[in-house]
Design a protein around this motif. Sequence first.
Motif, PDB file in Angstrom:
ATOM      1  N   PRO A   1       0.822  -1.214   0.000  1.00  0.00           N
ATOM      2  CA  PRO A   1       0.000   0.000   0.000  1.00  0.00           C
ATOM      3  C   PRO A   1       0.859   1.269   0.000  1.00  0.00           C
ATOM      4  N   VAL A   2       0.425   2.254  -0.756  1.00  0.00           N
ATOM      5  CA  VAL A   2       1.069   3.566  -0.764  1.00  0.00           C
ATOM      6  C   VAL A   2       0.263   4.465   0.163  1.00  0.00           C
TER       7      VAL A   2
ATOM      8  N   SER B   1      -6.248   0.306  -7.898  1.00  0.00           N
ATOM      9  CA  SER B   1      -7.634  -0.138  -8.055  1.00  0.00           C
ATOM     10  C   SER B   1      -8.502   0.302  -6.887  1.00  0.00           C
ATOM     11  N   LEU B   2      -7.916   0.360  -5.696  1.00  0.00           N
ATOM     12  CA  LEU B   2      -8.642   0.779  -4.500  1.00  0.00           C
ATOM     13  C   LEU B   2      -7.910   1.949  -3.857  1.00  0.00           C
ATOM     14  N   VAL B   3      -8.678   2.949  -3.460  1.00  0.00           N
ATOM     15  CA  VAL B   3      -8.125   4.114  -2.766  1.00  0.00           C
ATOM     16  C   VAL B   3      -8.981   4.343  -1.530  1.00  0.00           C
TER      17      VAL B   3
ATOM     18  N   ILE C   1     -11.260   1.962 -10.770  1.00  0.00           N
ATOM     19  CA  ILE C   1     -10.730   2.476  -9.509  1.00  0.00           C
ATOM     20  C   ILE C   1     -11.890   2.863  -8.604  1.00  0.00           C
ATOM     21  N   ARG C   2     -11.764   2.544  -7.327  1.00  0.00           N
ATOM     22  CA  ARG C   2     -12.814   2.866  -6.348  1.00  0.00           C
ATOM     23  C   ARG C   2     -12.215   3.662  -5.198  1.00  0.00           C
ATOM     24  N   LEU C   3     -12.948   4.698  -4.783  1.00  0.00           N
ATOM     25  CA  LEU C   3     -12.614   5.493  -3.600  1.00  0.00           C
ATOM     26  C   LEU C   3     -13.550   5.083  -2.475  1.00  0.00           C
TER      27      LEU C   3
ATOM     28  N   VAL D   1     -14.737  -5.596   0.096  1.00  0.00           N
ATOM     29  CA  VAL D   1     -15.102  -6.813  -0.631  1.00  0.00           C
ATOM     30  C   VAL D   1     -16.082  -6.485  -1.757  1.00  0.00           C
ATOM     31  N   ALA D   2     -17.067  -5.644  -1.460  1.00  0.00           N
ATOM     32  CA  ALA D   2     -18.048  -5.261  -2.488  1.00  0.00           C
ATOM     33  C   ALA D   2     -17.360  -4.556  -3.653  1.00  0.00           C
ATOM     34  N   ALA D   3     -16.407  -3.659  -3.335  1.00  0.00           N
ATOM     35  CA  ALA D   3     -15.698  -2.945  -4.398  1.00  0.00           C
ATOM     36  C   ALA D   3     -14.867  -3.904  -5.248  1.00  0.00           C
ATOM     37  N   LEU D   4     -14.246  -4.889  -4.630  1.00  0.00           N
ATOM     38  CA  LEU D   4     -13.460  -5.873  -5.383  1.00  0.00           C
ATOM     39  C   LEU D   4     -14.355  -6.706  -6.300  1.00  0.00           C
ATOM     40  N   HIS D   5     -15.576  -6.989  -5.852  1.00  0.00           N
ATOM     41  CA  HIS D   5     -16.535  -7.670  -6.729  1.00  0.00           C
ATOM     42  C   HIS D   5     -16.885  -6.772  -7.913  1.00  0.00           C
ATOM     43  N   GLU D   6     -17.178  -5.516  -7.652  1.00  0.00           N
ATOM     44  CA  GLU D   6     -17.561  -4.576  -8.713  1.00  0.00           C
ATOM     45  C   GLU D   6     -16.441  -4.387  -9.740  1.00  0.00           C
TER      46      GLU D   6
END
Length: 212
Positions: free
Chosen positions: A36-37, A62-64, A99-101, A202-207
């Motif tokens: 992680p950054v 991908s995730l922020v 990408i999801r925030l 988890v929901a964001a990773l599914h999306e």
Amino acid sequence: MVEGTSDDHFLSGLVGRVLRDIGLSAQGADFDVAEPVCLVRCGERPFTSFARQVSDMRPLPSLVFLHFDTAGSLERESDHAFVPMTRAWASHDLPEKTIRLLPLAPVREMESWALADLDEVNRFAGRDVRRSKVFERELINEVERLSDPKKTLDDALRSGSGRRGRRQRMAAEDFFPVLAERIRLDQLGRVPSFARWRADTVAALHELGFLR
């Protein structure tokens, strides 16, 4: 983005662990977790600066996660932090499909999560902190009810081992990196704000298609 350097010391390690655990425990997972950054909030326009820094990253993450403490009211603090963050985010045209925030919002303070595994806290303290003169020790099994988790954790770790020497001079934040590595995720899962963040992740990773 975290609020301060002490948050970085705990959350950067914890976020990586949780993402790896999700990848190992979810069916159909097929993704790697990079280190992680972590960026610390600073400047007069921290949300705009953060959105710009993310948009300049290559490859894009991908995730922020935006970290903020809720002080007991997620809705109120979201208005002060996550809502302006989403406005700044939208202004940089970051691609929603890749990408999801997400908010990362412990109740009160990050230290409430650090207190979730009392066995590990006791190990570092060298005693059972529930039997010591620790601030609000009667609430320590319900960490989100603590009025000042930072003070409770500091009381538990700073001076109470009963040993002389270096342990007594160390502050709670000195233990954050190791706590982040050792805290049991099943114990953290009992803390509602952590469970909510993990479920959102988890929901964001599914999306995003990383989980099926």
